[in-house]
Design an enzyme around this catalytic site. Structure first.
Site, mmCIF file in Angstrom:
data_model
loop_
_atom_site.group_PDB
_atom_site.id
_atom_site.type_symbol
_atom_site.label_atom_id
_atom_site.label_comp_id
_atom_site.label_asym_id
_atom_site.label_seq_id
_atom_site.Cartn_x
_atom_site.Cartn_y
_atom_site.Cartn_z
ATOM 1 N N ARG A 1 0.841 -1.202 0.000
ATOM 2 C CA ARG A 1 0.000 0.000 0.000
ATOM 3 C C ARG A 1 0.871 1.244 0.000
ATOM 4 O O ARG A 1 1.854 1.325 0.730
ATOM 5 C CB ARG A 1 -0.908 0.000 1.237
ATOM 6 C CG ARG A 1 -1.829 -1.211 1.239
ATOM 7 C CD ARG A 1 -2.803 -1.192 2.399
ATOM 8 N NE ARG A 1 -3.609 -2.408 2.363
ATOM 9 C CZ ARG A 1 -4.530 -2.722 3.268
ATOM 10 N NH1 ARG A 1 -4.752 -1.878 4.285
ATOM 11 N NH2 ARG A 1 -5.224 -3.833 3.168
ATOM 12 N N SER B 1 -10.137 -6.420 9.959
ATOM 13 C CA SER B 1 -11.321 -5.719 9.510
ATOM 14 C C SER B 1 -12.157 -6.751 8.759
ATOM 15 O O SER B 1 -11.683 -7.360 7.811
ATOM 16 C CB SER B 1 -10.887 -4.587 8.580
ATOM 17 O OG SER B 1 -11.949 -3.702 8.342
#
Length: 422
Positions: free
Chosen positions: A261, A351
């Site tokens: 990322r 998550s």
RNA sequence: GGAGAGGUGGCCGAGAGGCUGAAGGCAGCUGCCUGCUAAGCAGUUGUAGGGAUAAAACCCUACCGGGGGUUCGAAUCCCCCCCUCUCCGCCA
């Protein structure tokens, strides 16, 4: 992506609910675009119907060896008209598609309305944050003293937001990966997959990272490929453009991958340590379920992630993300936050989301009920867990006053029986 | 990287400018039949968009790997791209 008909028929209600996400839910142009699209489509289809009928007539005449030149001449003229009409129609169609791809998912009715992470309710807690007789250190200091984390040399090689694990640190990371995969495959019913770490843009379109979030990704220069930001992308796209028989559902995959990322816009946040990296390891869980089963499966999947923390003896809490804090593609998300004594707070380590049919529609993943018509299925995923952050949690929670770290019992078989680092 | 072969419905597989949304088979569904199962017989079954309807029936349009082109008309002809397979080269 939302269904065009669903959007058309519930425009106001959807707009209202998307507004609760904050920011980017502007549906104001939709009505006009939809009307324009319909008008062009109808006109073009009328012309085509006529062309098809006349062409058939011409074919018939030719077979009977009669003259058809008058009809052919007429159609030659019509052809030009149709062509320009079709060009316009294609442009509007594309505009509509681009519009739909940019609309976020509608939050599930059980999701609390809120502005940001401060409005996320805690739904449960597990374990007690340990009381230390000394001031607990952060993982950076612990890791560097133990010689198992080296951020300085990582910087020489790759710059900021990269890490170098050495010796028992590298072993611990590997142990965590194997431990998590083993638990998910042998006890939680997941099938292990090892997917590609580079994907085409179409795969990122399917899961929703593209077209809107390109700046978060690393692109391979000169290629249509990106480094994966999460295993969700390759694993969810395993079944793209497929129709799956209902009795095969639910399908559960678990995958270890590195994740890449750019962390654009996170300057100044978590600059030190393993928390926020350009490259990190993660074990991911992905499920494909029938629409009826997806919310039950979300609870199971979240519990599967929590189970890893419980086995490692790491205190955590689960929060339900409010409308303003949810990701673009998700309809409902639980975050699991692990206790970090060094920081004195709970930090996200997993998550878990239900995307309903949002990704399935984009990626073309359908289920065929027994004897019925295909429909889009539901996709879910969750981290099970972020490996680097788990390593941080172990260092900080199991640290001793002398700077050594106890190895949690569940990990020892994966660490050559080692009980302590340092 | 070079040379060849190929991508057609849920699956297999024909079709090589008009009568093809697509033969045939398998699978599915419905009915008949049969102690049960299997087999057999008959019928039926693609996806999406739009119109029509109380809802259907029904009508139109698109879709034969993707995109462009030729043509009154394209699964079929032409161009570009992608993917799979075989052989050669190269490589962990």
């Amino acid at each position: 992506m939302l269904d065009l008909k669903f959007l058309r028929e519930n425009l106001e209600e959807i707009e209202k609910r998307l507004k609760t996400r904050g920011g980017d839910a502007d549906l104001s142009g939709f009505k006009e675009l939809d009307a324009k699209r319909k008008k062009l489509l109808t006109e073009s289809e009328t012309l085509k119907a006529r062309r098809n009928a006349v062409s058939e007539e011409i074919g018939k005449l030719k077979r009977e060896k009669k003259d058809a030149s008058a009809l052919v001449a007429e159609m030659q003229e019509e052809g030009a008209k149709l062509k320009s009409l079709d060009t316009d129609a294609a442009a509007v169609e594309e505009e509509m598609n681009a519009f739909l791809l940019g609309v976020p998912n509608v939050p599930h009715s059980s999701v609390p309305i809120g502005k940001d992470s401060n409005d996320n309710p805690v739904v449960r807690k597990w374990g007690e944050p340990k009381k230390f007789a000394f001031s607990p250190k952060e993982h950076t200091e612990l890791g560097e003293k133990l010689g198992i984390l080296d951020f300085e040399r990582a910087g020489k090689i790759s710059g900021a937001r990269f890490s170098l694990l050495m010796g028992l640190g590298a072993l611990l990371e590997r142990a965590l990966i194997n431990f998590m995969l083993d638990v998910h495959t042998t006890e939680h019913g997941y099938t292990e997959v090892l997917p590609p770490f580079m994907v085409k843009s179409s795969a990122l379109m399917g899961t929703g990272q593209l077209p809107k979030f390109k700046e978060d990704l690393f692109k391979i220069e000169g290629w249509d490929h990106f480094l994966i930001p999460t295993a969700e992308v390759p694993v969810t796209n395993i079944h793209n453009d497929e129709i799956i028989d209902e009795e095969r559902l639910p399908i559960s995959y678990t995958a270890f991958t590195p994740c890449f990322r750019s962390e654009a816009g996170s300057y100044g946040k978590d600059v030190k340590g393993l928390i926020r990296q350009h490259q990190f390891n993660k074990v991911e869980m992905v499920k494909f379920t029938s629409p009826e089963a997806s919310y039950g499966e979300l609870e199971k999947l979240t519990d599967n992630a929590e189970d890893i923390l419980r086995r490692l003896g790491l205190p955590y809490q689960v929060v339900l993300l409010c409308t303003g804090d949810m990701g673009f593609s998700s309809a409902k998300t639980y975050d699991i936050e692990v206790w970090l004594p060094g920081q004195g707070k709970y930090r996200e380590i997993s998550s878990c989301s239900n995307f309903e049919d949002f990704q399935a529609r984009r990626a073309g993943i359908r289920v065929r009920p027994k004897g019925g018509k295909p429909r889009f299925l539901h996709t879910l995923n969750g981290s099970g867990l972020a490996v680097g952050r788990t390593l941080v949690a172990i260092l900080e929670n199991y640290q001793q006053e002398d700077g050594s770290v106890i190895v949690p019992e569940a990990l020892r078989p994966y660490m050559r029986g080692l009980e302590k680092i340092g």
